[in-house]
Design an enzyme around this catalytic site. Structure first.
Site, short mmCIF file in Angstrom:
data_model
loop_
_atom_site.label_atom_id
_atom_site.label_comp_id
_atom_site.label_asym_id
_atom_site.label_seq_id
_atom_site.Cartn_x
_atom_site.Cartn_y
_atom_site.Cartn_z
N HIS A 67 26.53 28.77 41.17
CA HIS A 67 26.89 28.57 42.42
C HIS A 67 25.91 27.82 43.27
O HIS A 67 24.66 27.88 42.80
CB HIS A 67 27.25 30.03 43.18
CG HIS A 67 28.15 30.98 42.48
ND1 HIS A 67 28.78 31.91 43.27
CD2 HIS A 67 28.79 30.78 41.49
CE1 HIS A 67 29.76 32.38 42.83
NE2 HIS A 67 29.77 31.69 41.28
N GLU A 69 23.89 28.47 45.82
CA GLU A 69 22.92 29.20 46.31
C GLU A 69 21.94 29.51 45.02
O GLU A 69 20.80 29.24 45.34
CB GLU A 69 23.30 30.53 46.68
CG GLU A 69 24.17 30.52 47.80
CD GLU A 69 25.69 30.63 47.60
OE1 GLU A 69 26.54 31.51 48.31
OE2 GLU A 69 26.13 30.06 46.55
#
Length: 166
Positions: A67, A69
């Site tokens: 992801h 992040e």
């Protein structure tokens, strides 16, 4: 809103937050151009310098943890040579999921800034509030809604294009 955790009170954003989300939007567009869900993230240090960037790479890497992040947090940690990102801000175009909220908490970021709310998987105030759970030993400040319309439009357009018959 389900869950009742979300706080929609007006917040005055710091200029550094707006600039970080603008940079995260650039990353999100790169993800979208590559066929990934267009989510982007940046990590900035206490001086406002970008030390890590990332966008979704799950399809390209066949990695369910890739992801935006997590990619940005890994880059920042590698750059400073420590997993502790104390003093840093994680800025992301979409409210983090439970995994990413947990990663931000474990990295000890001081602030979590995001654009659009994540009504399906959000874990920073919409469905859950992982990062501000009172049982945890570290709770970053959460700032939501930075350039929310622009962040949401990028996602809406991406999914509308995917679902179009053309």
């Amino acid at each position: 809103m389900s869950g009742g955790l979300r706080d929609d009170r007006p917040v005055k954003f710091r200029p550094v937050d707006v600039e970080a989300i603008r940079r995260a939007l650039m990353e999100a567009r790169l993800a979208g151009d590559a066929g990934e869900i267009p989510i982007g993230a940046v990590v900035i240090d206490s001086a406002g310098e970008i030390i890590g960037v990332g966008h979704n790479e799950r399809e390209a890497t066949h990695d369910p943890t890739a992801h935006a992040e997590v990619v940005a947090l890994r880059a920042a940690a590698a750059r400073i040579g420590s997993w502790r990102l104390t003093g840093c801000t994680l800025a992301v175009t979409l409210e983090p999921c439970p995994m990413c909220a947990g990663a931000a908490w474990l990295a000890r970021v001081d602030r979590l800034v995001f654009g659009a709310w994540n009504q399906e998987y959000g874990a920073a105030g919409s469905l859950w509030d992982v990062v501000r759970d009172r049982r945890l030993n570290h709770r970053p400040e959460v700032v939501s809604g930075v350039l929310a319309d622009e962040c949401q439009a990028l996602l809406t357009d991406f999914f509308a294009h995917l679902r179009s018959p053309d």
